[in-house]
Design an enzyme around this catalytic site. Sequence first.
Site, PDB file in Angstrom:
ATOM      1  N   ASP A  27       0.825  -1.209   0.000  1.00  0.00           N
ATOM      2  CA  ASP A  27       0.000   0.000   0.000  1.00  0.00           C
ATOM      3  C   ASP A  27       0.864   1.266   0.000  1.00  0.00           C
ATOM      4  O   ASP A  27       1.779   1.403   0.821  1.00  0.00           O
ATOM      5  CB  ASP A  27      -0.907  -0.021   1.249  1.00  0.00           C
ATOM      6  CG  ASP A  27      -2.063   0.942   1.142  1.00  0.00           C
ATOM      7  OD1 ASP A  27      -1.895   2.041   0.592  1.00  0.00           O
ATOM      8  OD2 ASP A  27      -3.157   0.592   1.616  1.00  0.00           O
ATOM      9  N   THR A  32      -7.088   3.937  -1.138  1.00  0.00           N
ATOM     10  CA  THR A  32      -6.828   2.493  -1.001  1.00  0.00           C
ATOM     11  C   THR A  32      -7.941   1.578  -1.506  1.00  0.00           C
ATOM     12  O   THR A  32      -7.717   0.733  -2.368  1.00  0.00           O
ATOM     13  CB  THR A  32      -6.523   2.181   0.473  1.00  0.00           C
ATOM     14  OG1 THR A  32      -5.332   2.873   0.807  1.00  0.00           O
ATOM     15  CG2 THR A  32      -6.320   0.694   0.705  1.00  0.00           C
ATOM     16  N   ASN A  52     -12.831   5.805   0.419  1.00  0.00           N
ATOM     17  CA  ASN A  52     -12.772   4.881   1.560  1.00  0.00           C
ATOM     18  C   ASN A  52     -13.982   5.052   2.461  1.00  0.00           C
ATOM     19  O   ASN A  52     -14.298   4.171   3.254  1.00  0.00           O
ATOM     20  CB  ASN A  52     -11.509   5.135   2.387  1.00  0.00           C
ATOM     21  CG  ASN A  52     -10.250   4.661   1.683  1.00  0.00           C
ATOM     22  OD1 ASN A  52     -10.307   3.773   0.825  1.00  0.00           O
ATOM     23  ND2 ASN A  52      -9.118   5.254   2.021  1.00  0.00           N
ATOM     24  N   TYR A 105      -9.382  -8.703   8.068  1.00  0.00           N
ATOM     25  CA  TYR A 105      -8.224  -7.804   8.165  1.00  0.00           C
ATOM     26  C   TYR A 105      -7.731  -7.622   9.600  1.00  0.00           C
ATOM     27  O   TYR A 105      -8.516  -7.338  10.502  1.00  0.00           O
ATOM     28  CB  TYR A 105      -8.589  -6.440   7.568  1.00  0.00           C
ATOM     29  CG  TYR A 105      -7.436  -5.467   7.571  1.00  0.00           C
ATOM     30  CD1 TYR A 105      -6.229  -5.788   6.973  1.00  0.00           C
ATOM     31  CD2 TYR A 105      -7.549  -4.228   8.197  1.00  0.00           C
ATOM     32  CE1 TYR A 105      -5.170  -4.917   6.976  1.00  0.00           C
ATOM     33  CE2 TYR A 105      -6.487  -3.333   8.201  1.00  0.00           C
ATOM     34  CZ  TYR A 105      -5.300  -3.687   7.590  1.00  0.00           C
ATOM     35  OH  TYR A 105      -4.242  -2.807   7.598  1.00  0.00           O
ATOM     36  N   ASP A 120       2.308   2.797   3.369  1.00  0.00           N
ATOM     37  CA  ASP A 120       1.238   3.792   3.460  1.00  0.00           C
ATOM     38  C   ASP A 120       1.183   4.393   4.860  1.00  0.00           C
ATOM     39  O   ASP A 120       1.155   5.616   5.029  1.00  0.00           O
ATOM     40  CB  ASP A 120      -0.110   3.135   3.126  1.00  0.00           C
ATOM     41  CG  ASP A 120      -1.241   4.129   3.180  1.00  0.00           C
ATOM     42  OD1 ASP A 120      -1.358   4.937   2.249  1.00  0.00           O
ATOM     43  OD2 ASP A 120      -2.002   4.122   4.174  1.00  0.00           O
ATOM     44  N   HIS A 174      -1.335   3.164  -5.074  1.00  0.00           N
ATOM     45  CA  HIS A 174      -1.112   4.600  -5.330  1.00  0.00           C
ATOM     46  C   HIS A 174       0.230   4.967  -4.730  1.00  0.00           C
ATOM     47  O   HIS A 174       0.873   4.126  -4.083  1.00  0.00           O
ATOM     48  CB  HIS A 174      -2.227   5.456  -4.692  1.00  0.00           C
ATOM     49  CG  HIS A 174      -2.432   5.126  -3.239  1.00  0.00           C
ATOM     50  ND1 HIS A 174      -1.525   5.477  -2.271  1.00  0.00           N
ATOM     51  CD2 HIS A 174      -3.392   4.415  -2.600  1.00  0.00           C
ATOM     52  CE1 HIS A 174      -1.935   5.025  -1.098  1.00  0.00           C
ATOM     53  NE2 HIS A 174      -3.060   4.357  -1.266  1.00  0.00           N
TER      54      HIS A 174
HETATM   55  P1  AMP Z   1      -5.978   5.184   2.960  1.00  0.00           P
HETATM   56  O1  AMP Z   1      -4.562   5.501   3.162  1.00  0.00           O
HETATM   57  O2  AMP Z   1      -6.850   6.031   3.812  1.00  0.00           O
HETATM   58  O3  AMP Z   1      -6.429   5.161   1.552  1.00  0.00           O
HETATM   59  O4  AMP Z   1      -6.173   3.700   3.494  1.00  0.00           O
HETATM   60  C1  AMP Z   1      -5.104   2.923   3.978  1.00  0.00           C
HETATM   61  C2  AMP Z   1      -5.524   2.251   5.231  1.00  0.00           C
HETATM   62  O5  AMP Z   1      -6.511   1.258   4.922  1.00  0.00           O
HETATM   63  C3  AMP Z   1      -4.380   1.521   5.871  1.00  0.00           C
HETATM   64  O6  AMP Z   1      -4.023   2.208   7.047  1.00  0.00           O
HETATM   65  C4  AMP Z   1      -4.934   0.169   6.233  1.00  0.00           C
HETATM   66  O7  AMP Z   1      -4.738  -0.129   7.580  1.00  0.00           O
HETATM   67  C5  AMP Z   1      -6.416   0.302   5.927  1.00  0.00           C
HETATM   68  N1  AMP Z   1      -6.957  -0.957   5.430  1.00  0.00           N
HETATM   69  C6  AMP Z   1      -6.421  -1.771   4.536  1.00  0.00           C
HETATM   70  N2  AMP Z   1      -7.180  -2.860   4.341  1.00  0.00           N
HETATM   71  C7  AMP Z   1      -8.229  -2.733   5.164  1.00  0.00           C
HETATM   72  C8  AMP Z   1      -9.363  -3.530   5.427  1.00  0.00           C
HETATM   73  N3  AMP Z   1      -9.558  -4.690   4.809  1.00  0.00           N
HETATM   74  N4  AMP Z   1     -10.248  -3.065   6.313  1.00  0.00           N
HETATM   75  C9  AMP Z   1     -10.066  -1.874   6.930  1.00  0.00           C
HETATM   76  N5  AMP Z   1      -9.012  -1.083   6.728  1.00  0.00           N
HETATM   77  C10 AMP Z   1      -8.103  -1.503   5.850  1.00  0.00           C
HETATM   78 ZN    ZN Z   2      -3.555   2.779  -0.139  1.00  0.00          ZN
HETATM   79 ZN    ZN Z   3      -3.000   6.001   2.712  1.00  0.00          ZN
END
Ligand code: AMP
Ligand code: ZN
Ligand code: ZN
Length: 406
Positions: A32, A68, A89, A153, A189, A237
């Site tokens: 990520d 994400t 998200n 998760y 990330d 990304h």
């Molecule tokens: P973002 O940076 O806000 O686009 O999203 C990244 C975050 O999504 C990371 O901190 C992950 O911990 C979280 N994430 C990834 N997979 C999952 C999932 N299956 N359920 C909930 N959160 C998740």
């Molecule tokens: Zn991401």
């Molecule tokens: Zn992020």
Amino acid sequence: MKKLFKITVGIALLLSLQNIYAGPYVILVSFDGFRWDYLNRRITPTLLDISTKGTRALSLRPSFPSKTFPNHYSIVTGMYPENHGIIANNFIDPQTGERYNISDTVSKWDEKWYMGEAFWETAEKNGLKSASIFWPGSEIRGAGKHPEYFKYYNSRMPYTDRIDTLLAWLTLPSSNRPHFLSLYFEYTDTYGHRFGPNSSEVNEAIRKSDSAAAYLVKRLTEISMIDSVDLIIVSDHGMTETSPERIINVEEILEGYNCDLYDSGPVMRVHPSAGDVKKVYEHLKGNASHFKVYTKDNIPSFYHYSKGLLTPPITVIADPGWSLLDNKGIDRSAKYFSGGNHGYEKDFLDMNGIFIASGPSFKSCYQTGTLWNIDIYPLLAKLFDIKPNKNIDGNLERIEFILKGR
Ligand code: AMP
Ligand code: ZN
Ligand code: ZN
């Protein structure tokens, strides 16, 4: 020659009698927020080794918004967010007022939000088993919506355990063994947000991601599958530096207007009261410094963000490195906007991720330009020689040249 032919036919017959699929094994790995140029920092020996043995693209272009869940779901469905439905998200359905949020397991698991066909669904329709460790979108409830083998998760699960779980599935008896497997790691990330893409902490997260890749290679070697598995390593990304000095309070600009504001950071969705869309849009446009503003009707087609029923009436997009927030966000701005972020438009190079593919199906020692993440789904269908879902945005012709023999 005759003898060889007989043996081949014999094996094929035996496999078909036992109902065993003899096609490829593909592992799709996501790091990520692993920005395209992190590979140039000379701290990823394993990823570079894998890419030298196989194919490496300059970068992987995300879909808008470069977040994400929208992008992981674009990768496995071949659709833009406007078509697969996961437009952020967290978002609200303007027709019903219902909310989707990746932190809320009720909505995250509810199949009604997911309008694409993930590759594990396509695979299952074709008699192929799939498995996933934490691919965003792999926990959806509903028949066929999730891979046959998956885990809920848990960000605290160590990378070695994630890989060992995946490998346990890969060593099941062949009639139960999954052929399409996906794997997810969030380190780059998490640290990119907290410390920014140019920090030593991010370099540590990059090293940790490389160690995960090394452990995967080691385990695949131990089970003698390293030469028979196609590995595709991607990111959803990139990441860019943000700053509390580069913030825009959209709520302040809209003082006196009755609007609901959703999200913060690179993209904000504005839902004005009925009849006020034009007025609010004109006001934001008149005050558009360091951001762009569009209505559902005039957002340029290259965003691919206008068609869906969930598209908000007004979308505000910050200039690269700038952050949008509301009055509440102002108090938290030092904490939330001092590291890094993503979500900006997909042609901003910092938002691009990585693409590496290695294994029997891919060209060796091959480098190419930027690939698009929506094209990975038709590539997967090609690898397994199965028919892709026809309602996709991805195009095999833009990516199939990385396959051996093309
Ligand atoms: P973002 O940076 O806000 O686009 O999203 C990244 C975050 O999504 C990371 O901190 C992950 O911990 C979280 N994430 C990834 N997979 C999952 C999932 N299956 N359920 C909930 N959160 C998740
Ligand atoms: Zn991401
Ligand atoms: Zn992020």
